[in-house]
Write a protein that holds these residues in place. Structure first.
Motif, mmCIF file in Angstrom:
data_model
loop_
_atom_site.group_PDB
_atom_site.id
_atom_site.type_symbol
_atom_site.label_atom_id
_atom_site.label_comp_id
_atom_site.label_asym_id
_atom_site.label_seq_id
_atom_site.Cartn_x
_atom_site.Cartn_y
_atom_site.Cartn_z
ATOM 1 N N GLU A 88 6.910 -2.433 -4.786
ATOM 2 C CA GLU A 88 7.397 -3.717 -4.264
ATOM 3 C C GLU A 88 7.951 -3.560 -2.848
ATOM 4 O O GLU A 88 7.662 -4.347 -1.967
ATOM 5 C CB GLU A 88 8.485 -4.287 -5.179
ATOM 6 C CG GLU A 88 7.959 -5.103 -6.353
ATOM 7 C CD GLU A 88 7.396 -6.478 -5.946
ATOM 8 O OE1 GLU A 88 7.618 -6.909 -4.797
ATOM 9 O OE2 GLU A 88 6.725 -7.101 -6.796
ATOM 10 N N ARG A 89 8.743 -2.495 -2.664
ATOM 11 C CA ARG A 89 9.346 -2.278 -1.356
ATOM 12 C C ARG A 89 8.262 -1.988 -0.311
ATOM 13 O O ARG A 89 8.258 -2.572 0.774
ATOM 14 C CB ARG A 89 10.333 -1.107 -1.407
ATOM 15 C CG ARG A 89 11.104 -0.895 -0.102
ATOM 16 C CD ARG A 89 12.011 0.318 -0.186
ATOM 17 N NE ARG A 89 11.263 1.564 -0.297
ATOM 18 C CZ ARG A 89 10.739 2.230 0.737
ATOM 19 N NH1 ARG A 89 10.872 1.754 1.956
ATOM 20 N NH2 ARG A 89 10.077 3.353 0.543
ATOM 21 N N VAL A 90 7.333 -1.107 -0.672
ATOM 22 C CA VAL A 90 6.274 -0.738 0.272
ATOM 23 C C VAL A 90 5.367 -1.936 0.555
ATOM 24 O O VAL A 90 4.910 -2.129 1.677
ATOM 25 C CB VAL A 90 5.471 0.479 -0.259
ATOM 26 C CG1 VAL A 90 4.263 0.753 0.607
ATOM 27 C CG2 VAL A 90 6.370 1.696 -0.327
ATOM 28 N N ALA A 135 -5.053 3.372 -0.742
ATOM 29 C CA ALA A 135 -4.968 2.249 -1.678
ATOM 30 C C ALA A 135 -5.855 1.106 -1.203
ATOM 31 O O ALA A 135 -6.601 0.503 -1.971
ATOM 32 C CB ALA A 135 -3.520 1.783 -1.797
ATOM 33 N N MET A 136 -5.789 0.820 0.092
ATOM 34 C CA MET A 136 -6.557 -0.277 0.654
ATOM 35 C C MET A 136 -8.062 -0.038 0.523
ATOM 36 O O MET A 136 -8.833 -0.940 0.221
ATOM 37 C CB MET A 136 -6.183 -0.422 2.130
ATOM 38 C CG MET A 136 -6.729 -1.657 2.788
ATOM 39 S SD MET A 136 -6.456 -1.608 4.552
ATOM 40 C CE MET A 136 -4.730 -1.672 4.644
ATOM 41 N N VAL A 179 1.151 -5.592 12.941
ATOM 42 C CA VAL A 179 1.931 -6.819 12.827
ATOM 43 C C VAL A 179 1.637 -7.564 11.517
ATOM 44 O O VAL A 179 1.769 -8.768 11.423
ATOM 45 C CB VAL A 179 1.707 -7.760 14.042
ATOM 46 C CG1 VAL A 179 2.286 -7.123 15.291
ATOM 47 C CG2 VAL A 179 0.230 -8.054 14.241
ATOM 48 N N MET A 180 1.231 -6.811 10.513
ATOM 49 C CA MET A 180 0.960 -7.438 9.215
ATOM 50 C C MET A 180 1.595 -6.563 8.149
ATOM 51 O O MET A 180 1.478 -5.331 8.212
ATOM 52 C CB MET A 180 -0.557 -7.506 9.019
ATOM 53 C CG MET A 180 -1.019 -8.335 7.865
ATOM 54 S SD MET A 180 -2.831 -8.494 7.977
ATOM 55 C CE MET A 180 -3.148 -9.316 6.439
ATOM 56 N N ARG A 181 2.268 -7.191 7.191
ATOM 57 C CA ARG A 181 2.914 -6.398 6.150
ATOM 58 C C ARG A 181 1.871 -5.613 5.371
ATOM 59 O O ARG A 181 0.752 -6.088 5.142
ATOM 60 C CB ARG A 181 3.711 -7.285 5.207
ATOM 61 C CG ARG A 181 4.975 -7.821 5.855
ATOM 62 C CD ARG A 181 5.810 -8.600 4.868
ATOM 63 N NE ARG A 181 6.823 -9.392 5.558
ATOM 64 C CZ ARG A 181 8.021 -8.912 5.913
ATOM 65 N NH1 ARG A 181 8.350 -7.671 5.618
ATOM 66 N NH2 ARG A 181 8.867 -9.681 6.555
ATOM 67 N N VAL A 182 2.278 -4.400 4.971
ATOM 68 C CA VAL A 182 1.367 -3.473 4.326
ATOM 69 C C VAL A 182 0.664 -4.099 3.121
ATOM 70 O O VAL A 182 -0.556 -4.021 2.982
ATOM 71 C CB VAL A 182 2.170 -2.210 3.894
ATOM 72 C CG1 VAL A 182 1.429 -1.408 2.864
ATOM 73 C CG2 VAL A 182 2.490 -1.362 5.120
ATOM 74 N N GLY A 183 1.436 -4.742 2.274
ATOM 75 C CA GLY A 183 0.867 -5.306 1.050
ATOM 76 C C GLY A 183 -0.168 -6.380 1.344
ATOM 77 O O GLY A 183 -1.219 -6.449 0.695
#
Lengths: 273, 309
Positions: free
Chosen positions: B174-176, B195-196, B135-139
Motif C-alpha cells: 500500500e505504501r509503495v 512488477a510492472m 511524476v506519476m505514483r508508482v502504483g
C-alpha cells in the motif's frame, strides 16, 4: 613511537553527517582504522554503507562532524592545504564524469603542476609524457579530449592525474566498477605495478569482494556507516569471517542459489521489523 | 489456443481473447520454440560509416533461462531491443527469420507489435531511475501497464498491482503503491519495474542487466523472483548481462557475444569448460576470491573472432 611505526593513515572515531536537523543523515558512524605505509587497505560494502564517504572525508570532500584523522602522524584540520594534496590523491569511480570534457589530456595532467608551481613549460611537458607512459598510454594521447578515449583509457588518464604530484597515498573509489572485466584486469594490474614502482599506499573502496581480495592485504566490511568487521585477506579467503553479514556478502559473490536468495529475503524481513 | 502453452495455466486464461499464435504448422513431437532468430543483423548508419552492432546472431529458445553475455559494445542489448522492434532509424534490423510463438516479428504491423510489447514480451531495463515516470505514483504506473493490455476496471487494476507488488516481495505494498519513484531505493525501484513488466504475465521476459544496479543480496532476491516465474509459469527469460559468473549460476544456457557475433553457446553449468578463447580469456581476467594470483590475465583480442564463420 618511531617514524617507521607511524601509520600512513590513522582514522579515529570518524563521523560524517549530511544535512541538518530532521533531514540529517549520518553516513559514517564512529569509524576507526589505520593503514600502514605501502599497504593496500580495502573498504567493502553495499551502496549507502558509507565506504566512499570515508574516502571523501579524508580528502575534505565530506562534512566531518567528529573524530580525528592523521596522515603520516600529521593531524588533519578542517581545510586541506597544498602539502596534503601532494601527499594524498584520489581516483574516482566514473572516468566519464571525473575528466573535464573540454580540456585536452595535456591540460588535465598539467593543471596540478601549474597550481603547485612545479616546473616550467618544458619540464611540465616532459612530466605529462612520462605520466602517460607510466599508465601505458602513448604520446599521441596528449592532445586528445576525453570523448576520444575509451572508458579504460580515461581511467588511465585519471590515474595519471592522481600521480602527477607524486603522492604517497592514493585513494581509489571504485576505480574499475564502470569498466568491462577485461579492462578491469588491465587497470588492476596497472594499479599494482604503479604501487610497486612508486612505493604507494592505497585505500581501495569497492562493492566487489573479489576485487578487494585481489588487491588488498587487509579490509574492513562496512554497513550502515559502521565497520562490521576488519580482517586480513587470508581470513576472507578462508571463508571464516566472524559476522553473518560478511558471510552473506561472500555467499552472494559466489553466484546465484535459490536457497541463498530465500535466506536473504528472510533476513531482510527481520531487519525491517 | 496454441499447444505449447498448456504448461502455463495462469497465462492461458489471459490470452484467450486473441489467439495470436495459431496458423503455423508445428512439429507434433518437438514443442515449437518460443522464440526463433536466424541471422539477425543490426546496423547503425552514422556519419562515419556503418556500425555493425549485431552480425548474424541465431538462437532458438523455449521456456528457459537463456543468458546473453558480453562486454559493452558486444550487441547484447541491441539484440534484446531488436526482438521488440525498438531499434529506430538510423538503425536497420535485418534477419532471415525472427518468429515469436508463431508470429513473424519482421513482418508484423505496428498494431500487432503494440499488442505484443509489454503484454506477451516484456522488457526490464537496467536502471529503474530512468525507466519509471518521475511524476506519476508508482502504483498508478503499474496499474496503467495492466489496463493498457486488459479491459479491467480501475479498482481491479489496483488490486492486481498490489498483488504484484506483494509477489515481488515488497512488504508494504500500500505504501509503495502511493510512493513516487524518487522515494524508492534502487532495489525497490527495480522490484517495481519487475512488477510492472510481469503484471500482464508475459510469455517472454527480456531482462537487460536487471540486477547490475542492485546490491548483491537484493540482486539475489530479484533473481529468485524471475527464477520462480520461469519454473512456475513457464515464462521464457532472456537474461542480458556482463557478469559471467552470475549467468553461469543462474541461467540454463549462455550465449557469449563479442563485437556483435556469437562466439559460443554453452550450457551454463559447463561455462567453466568453455572452449572459445574469448570466453576463456574473459573468465581468466576475473579476480577470484578463492584463487589468489599476483597478476590478472589480460585478454588478447583476435581479429579472427570478427570474421564470418
Amino acid at each position: 613511537m618511531t617514524a617507521a611505526d607511524t601509520p600512513a593513515i590513522a582514522v579515529k572515531d570518524l563521523s560524517v553527517v549530511f544535512g541538518q536537523g530532521r533531514e540529517a543523515f549520518q553516513a559514517v558512524r564512529g569509524v576507526s582504522f589505520q593503514v600502514r605505509e605501502g599497504e593496500t587497505y580495502g573498504l567493502v560494502g553495499e551502496s549507502g554503507s558509507g565506504k566512499s564517504t570515508v574516502l571523501r572525508a579524508i580528502t575534505g570532500l565530506a562534512p566531518v562532524t567528529g573524530g580525528r584523522m592523521e596522515i603520516f602522524g600529521q593531524p588533519l584540520g578542517h581545510d586541506r592545504d597544498a602539502a596534503f594534496c601532494r601527499t594524498v590523491q584520489m581516483v574516482f569511480q566514473d572516468p566519464y564524469a571525473s575528466l573535464h570534457p573540454r580540456r585536452t589530456i595535456d591540460a588535465t595532467l598539467s593543471e596540478p603542476l601549474i597550481i603547485h608551481g612545479i616546473g616550467d613549460r618544458q619540464e611540465r611537458a616532459e612530466r605529462v609524457l612520462k605520466a602517460l607512459a607510466d599508465v601505458g598510454l602513448g604520446p599521441e594521447f596528449r592532445f586528445r579530449y576525453p570523448h576520444q578515449l575509451s572508458g579504460g583509457q580515461r581511467q588511465r588518464v585519471a590515474i595519471a592525474r592522481a600521480l602527477m604530484l607524486e603522492p604517497k597515498i592514493v585513494l581509489l573509489d571504485e576505480p574499475t566498477s564502470a569498466l568491462d572485466v577485461s579492462i578491469q584486469a588491465e587497470v588492476l594490474n596497472l594499479l599494482k605495478r604503479l604501487k610497486d614502482e612508486h612505493g604507494l599506499t592505497y585505500v581501495l573502496v569497492s562493492h566487489n569482494l573479489a576485487v578487494i581480495a585481489h588487491m588488498c592485504e587487509r579490509l574492513a566490511v562496512m554497513q550502515h556507516g559502521r565497520f562490521v568487521e576488519e580482517m586480513t585477506v587470508e581470513q576472507l579467503r578462508a571463508g571464516t569471517p566472524r559476522e553473518e553479514y560478511t558471510r552473506n556478502l561472500l555467499d552472494a559473490a559466489r553466484g546465484y542459489d535459490r536457497e541463498k536468495a530465500a535466506r536473504f529475503a528472510a533476513m531482510e524481513a527481520l531487519e525491517e521489523e | 489456443m496454441t499447444t505449447d502453452r498448456q504448461e502455463t495455466p495462469a497465462a492461458l486464461a489471459e490470452h484467450t481473447q486473441e489467439d495470436k499464435g495459431a496458423g503455423t504448422a508445428t512439429d507434433a513431437q518437438a514443442p515449437r520454440p518460443l522464440l526463433e532468430i536466424e541471422d539477425l543483423r543490426v546496423d547503425f548508419h552514422g556519419r562515419r560509416g556503418i556500425t555493425h552492432a549485431v552480425r548474424g546472431l541465431s538462437l532458438s529458445m523455449g521456456r528457459e533461462k537463456i543468458g546473453i553475455v558480453g562486454e559493452s559494445g558486444s550487441g547484447k542489448s541491441v539484440t534484446g531491443r531488436s526482438i521488440l522492434r525498438l531499434i529506430r532509424p538510423p538503425g536497420v534490423v535485418r534477419a532471415r527469420r525472427m518468429v515469436f510463438d508463431g508470429i513473424d516479428l519482421l513482418s508484423a504491423d505496428e498494431r500487432t507489435m503494440r499488442a505484443i510489447r509489454g503484454d506477451r514480451i516484456a522488457m526490464i531495463m537496467q536502471d529503474p531511475k530512468f525507466s519509471l515516470n518521475p511524476v506519476m505514483r508508482v502504483g498508478d504506473q503499474i496499474a496503467e501497464a495492466f489496463r493498457v493490455h486488459r479491459r479491467v476496471s480501475r479498482r481491479e487494476a489496483k488490486e492486481r498491482a498490489l498483488e504484484m507488488l506483494k509477489a515481488v516481495r515488497i512488504r508494504d505494498p500500500e505504501r509503495v503503491y502511493h510512493a513516487w519513484p524518487h522515494e524508492l531505493s534502487g532495489g525497490m525501484g527495480q522490484r517495481v519495474m519487475i512488477a510492472m513488466m510481469l503484471i500482464p504475465e508475459p510469455d517472454l521476459l527480456i531482462a537487460d542487466e536487471p540486477t547490475s544496479a542492485l546490491d548483491v543480496t537484493v540482486a539475489m532476491q530479484v533473481l529468485a523472483i524471475m527464477d520462480d516465474l520461469v519454473s512456475s509459469r513457464g515464462m521464457g527469460l532472456m537474461f542480458i548481462s556482463h557478469d559471467l559468473d552470475l549467468v553461469a549460476s543462474f541461467c540454463d544456457r549462455v550465449i557469449i557475444m563479442y563485437a556483435g557475433r556469437v562466439m559460443e553457446v554453452i550450457e551454463a553449468k559447463r561455462l567453466h569448460e568453455a572452449q572459445h578463447p574469448y570466453t576463456r580469456g574473459l573468465l581468466a581476467s576475473l579476480p577470484r576470491i578463492d584463487e589468489p594470483r599476483e597478476w590478472l590475465q589480460t585478454l588478447k583480442r583476435d581479429p579472427a573472432w570478427l570474421e564470418e564463420a
